[in-house]
Design an enzyme around this catalytic site. Sequence first.
Site, PDB file in Angstrom:
ATOM      1  N   LYS A  49       9.794 -12.061  18.688  1.00 35.22           N
ATOM      2  CA  LYS A  49      11.232 -11.722  19.512  1.00 35.22           C
ATOM      3  C   LYS A  49      10.914 -11.902  21.040  1.00 35.22           C
ATOM      4  O   LYS A  49       9.922 -10.746  21.515  1.00 35.22           O
ATOM      5  CB  LYS A  49      11.846 -10.481  19.194  1.00 35.22           C
ATOM      6  CG  LYS A  49      13.111 -10.251  19.713  1.00 35.22           C
ATOM      7  CD  LYS A  49      13.420  -8.514  19.573  1.00 35.22           C
ATOM      8  CE  LYS A  49      13.231  -8.025  20.706  1.00 35.22           C
ATOM      9  NZ  LYS A  49      13.939  -8.410  22.092  1.00 35.22           N
TER      10      LYS A  49
ATOM     11  N   GLU B  55       0.379  -3.101  24.100  1.00 37.85           N
ATOM     12  CA  GLU B  55      -0.119  -3.511  25.443  1.00 37.85           C
ATOM     13  C   GLU B  55       1.098  -2.899  26.627  1.00 37.85           C
ATOM     14  O   GLU B  55       2.436  -3.418  26.606  1.00 37.85           O
ATOM     15  CB  GLU B  55      -0.307  -4.785  25.709  1.00 37.85           C
ATOM     16  CG  GLU B  55      -1.056  -5.631  24.928  1.00 37.85           C
ATOM     17  CD  GLU B  55      -2.529  -5.319  25.263  1.00 37.85           C
ATOM     18  OE1 GLU B  55      -2.883  -4.872  26.476  1.00 37.85           O
ATOM     19  OE2 GLU B  55      -3.666  -5.210  24.558  1.00 37.85           O
TER      20      GLU B  55
ATOM     21  N   CYS C  52       1.902  -6.014  34.757  1.00 39.15           N
ATOM     22  CA  CYS C  52       1.178  -4.796  34.124  1.00 39.15           C
ATOM     23  C   CYS C  52      -0.005  -4.343  34.930  1.00 39.15           C
ATOM     24  O   CYS C  52      -0.158  -3.367  35.276  1.00 39.15           O
ATOM     25  CB  CYS C  52       0.866  -4.870  32.861  1.00 39.15           C
ATOM     26  SG  CYS C  52       0.145  -6.373  32.427  1.00 39.15           S
TER      27      CYS C  52
ATOM     28  N   GLU D 188       5.141   4.292  37.471  1.00 40.30           N
ATOM     29  CA  GLU D 188       5.105   2.730  37.591  1.00 40.30           C
ATOM     30  C   GLU D 188       6.423   2.011  37.891  1.00 40.30           C
ATOM     31  O   GLU D 188       7.277   2.131  37.519  1.00 40.30           O
ATOM     32  CB  GLU D 188       4.757   2.176  36.030  1.00 40.30           C
ATOM     33  CG  GLU D 188       4.452   0.695  36.026  1.00 40.30           C
ATOM     34  CD  GLU D 188       4.412  -0.070  34.775  1.00 40.30           C
ATOM     35  OE1 GLU D 188       5.513   0.329  33.770  1.00 40.30           O
ATOM     36  OE2 GLU D 188       3.401  -0.906  34.481  1.00 40.30           O
TER      37      GLU D 188
HETATM   38  P1  NAD Z   1      10.686  -2.963  27.275  1.00 38.26           P
HETATM   39  O1  NAD Z   1       9.534  -1.935  26.652  1.00 38.26           O
HETATM   40  O2  NAD Z   1      11.987  -2.467  27.827  1.00 38.26           O
HETATM   41  O3  NAD Z   1      10.956  -4.208  26.375  1.00 38.26           O
HETATM   42  C1  NAD Z   1      10.035  -4.861  25.734  1.00 38.26           C
HETATM   43  C2  NAD Z   1      10.534  -5.686  24.723  1.00 38.26           C
HETATM   44  O4  NAD Z   1      10.754  -4.528  23.513  1.00 38.26           O
HETATM   45  C3  NAD Z   1      11.721  -6.410  24.716  1.00 38.26           C
HETATM   46  O5  NAD Z   1      11.762  -7.590  23.751  1.00 38.26           O
HETATM   47  C4  NAD Z   1      12.978  -5.345  24.211  1.00 38.26           C
HETATM   48  O6  NAD Z   1      14.033  -6.001  23.736  1.00 38.26           O
HETATM   49  C5  NAD Z   1      11.902  -4.577  23.017  1.00 38.26           C
HETATM   50  N1  NAD Z   1      12.650  -3.477  22.614  1.00 38.26           N
HETATM   51  C6  NAD Z   1      13.213  -2.499  23.568  1.00 38.26           C
HETATM   52  N2  NAD Z   1      13.238  -1.261  22.955  1.00 38.26           N
HETATM   53  C7  NAD Z   1      12.715  -1.451  21.500  1.00 38.26           C
HETATM   54  C8  NAD Z   1      12.601  -0.731  20.259  1.00 38.26           C
HETATM   55  N3  NAD Z   1      12.868   0.530  20.242  1.00 38.26           N
HETATM   56  N4  NAD Z   1      11.911  -1.037  19.608  1.00 38.26           N
HETATM   57  C9  NAD Z   1      11.416  -2.247  19.284  1.00 38.26           C
HETATM   58  N5  NAD Z   1      11.614  -3.244  20.369  1.00 38.26           N
HETATM   59  C10 NAD Z   1      12.237  -2.825  21.310  1.00 38.26           C
HETATM   60  O7  NAD Z   1       9.613  -3.429  28.387  1.00 38.26           O
HETATM   61  P2  NAD Z   1      10.054  -4.330  29.443  1.00 38.26           P
HETATM   62  O8  NAD Z   1      11.040  -3.599  30.549  1.00 38.26           O
HETATM   63  O9  NAD Z   1      10.700  -5.690  29.181  1.00 38.26           O
HETATM   64  O10 NAD Z   1       8.799  -4.842  30.186  1.00 38.26           O
HETATM   65  C11 NAD Z   1       8.272  -4.014  31.402  1.00 38.26           C
HETATM   66  C12 NAD Z   1       7.182  -3.061  30.965  1.00 38.26           C
HETATM   67  O11 NAD Z   1       6.092  -3.899  30.256  1.00 38.26           O
HETATM   68  C13 NAD Z   1       6.425  -2.541  32.070  1.00 38.26           C
HETATM   69  O12 NAD Z   1       5.931  -1.215  31.632  1.00 38.26           O
HETATM   70  C14 NAD Z   1       4.943  -3.328  31.944  1.00 38.26           C
HETATM   71  O13 NAD Z   1       4.044  -2.386  32.466  1.00 38.26           O
HETATM   72  C15 NAD Z   1       4.847  -3.434  30.542  1.00 38.26           C
HETATM   73  N6  NAD Z   1       3.941  -4.740  30.438  1.00 38.26           N
HETATM   74  C16 NAD Z   1       2.816  -4.435  29.815  1.00 38.26           C
HETATM   75  C17 NAD Z   1       1.694  -5.348  29.682  1.00 38.26           C
HETATM   76  C18 NAD Z   1       0.242  -5.207  29.175  1.00 38.26           C
HETATM   77  O14 NAD Z   1      -0.192  -6.380  28.731  1.00 38.26           O
HETATM   78  N7  NAD Z   1      -0.247  -4.205  29.004  1.00 38.26           N
HETATM   79  C19 NAD Z   1       2.012  -6.752  30.239  1.00 38.26           C
HETATM   80  C20 NAD Z   1       3.390  -6.759  30.655  1.00 38.26           C
HETATM   81  C21 NAD Z   1       4.343  -5.823  30.680  1.00 38.26           C
END
Ligand code: NAD
Length: 481
Positions: free
Chosen positions: A172, A245, A279, A376
Amino acid sequence: MADRSTIPARALIDGQMVGAAATFDVVAPATGEVIASLPDCGPAELDRAVEAARRAQPVWAGDEEARRTALRRLADLIEAHEKELAEIVAVETGHPAMAGGFEARGAAHHVRWVADAEVPTYELPDASGARTVAEHVPVGVAAAIVPWNAPLVMAAHKLAAAVRVGNTIVLKPSPFTPLATLRLGELVAEALPAGVVNILPGGDELGRAITSHPGIDLISFTGSVETGKAIMAAAAPTLKRVTLELGGNDAAIVLDDADPDVVAEPLFRSAFMLSGQVCQAIKRLYVHRSKYDAVVERLAAIASAVVVGAPFEPDVAVGPLTTAAQRDRVEELVEDARAHGGQIRAGGHRLDRPGCFYAPTIVTGLSDSDRLVAEEQFGPALPVLVYDDLEDAITRANGTPYGLSASVWTSDPARGEEVGRRLVGGSVWINKHAGVDPGIPFGGMRQSGIGRESGLAGLLGFTELRTVTVPAAESTTESVA
Ligand code: NAD
């Protein structure tokens, strides 16, 4: 600019590009315009995708050479469509066109590395003379849930690793940036058998349905810490395996021997690449007092001069935020910093144009407890903090619940390495910050995650370990007495 006709509007289920009853819109962050209307997949589409993945898995797991060949073909197809994929990434994320190209090339390179990688099998010594083999076997059906900041490369990482070791997958993308991933899905449909990879666009609700679906054995998630915790809880009732991650609050420490003229430009890039929406970007910068003014002055000059704009405008180095909510969050944190006595040395405002633009911002005069330092920001606003004593800087750098990555900047790399080994982080660099290589595992300590992606560790994260013990040649049974 990407040709609209190449932007896909279908989910990939069981080898077919299909629609769904409901739809949602995707907006270009650089203009605010709707650029696509996509199937909003729900439980019915998820059930079909999981069923297809379960059906395809045993045959797929049974032929390693076919898996390698199919992934090499996928890498070829990504390379052949690099320009188009790069443009779609740039349009949907708002990142500079060059960054889209980096993602498309990175995706192909990663898929090829994974296709060629070896997964070891070990023979283990056994006192009885029996022969025990330890082998890494697929988990079954994996799910991947991806965020919006680097959509194509993250989707490619997860799907390639999962299927290389014999799993099938339901993936997804983020509802904000699903387009390049769906175009990748069309290429997957050409290269891999039906059902092996299924790609479902949809919102957080679909994510929740995935994490509680009984037909899914493992969840590979990249996203925020909060969502990671929710996913781990949702996975518990069926003990799904999880790789998380998550976010971080990466510190960089500039030592007293660093040359401000040398480090300022790479420091800026490491904090402001993809508008800080990485990230592994520098999120807090600690500079020794002897170099503090010079570093701040140079960073502020670069931030004020850098070209901010839409992906295909000339000389653009910094794009908009990818979502309006993220722009609002960065603005809120900068306003909080201002209200607590922070000095805005560059930026500190939105850009007066449509889209989610925020000027690259340098803030000084904050303490570690101010929100822009403690949280962050995931955006183009960097707090620069002063230190006198290196021990104090190390303690402050390590003093968060996170542990994604960190860096040390110095004219003496050996000294940098010594300091670096004392920093909490899954990745630590000297004189650079961030970088993805297919062979080098990355991931977080503490609340920045569980497990690793990339490298052999990343592949093994999609496997279970099985030992098979065969009795010594002279005996066909072994006494349990
Ligand atoms: P998010 O957690 O809001 O969403 C990520 C994904 O999870 C989306 O596809 C979303 O639709 C889905 N999602 C949301 N709530 C959910 C739930 N309860 N159950 C299952 N899926 C759900 O994150 P974002 O705003 O899209 O991304 C930004 C964040 O991602 C930042 O905190 C960043 O640091 C982190 N990030 C981490 C890495 C890493 O490798 N460590 C890499 C990139 C981004």
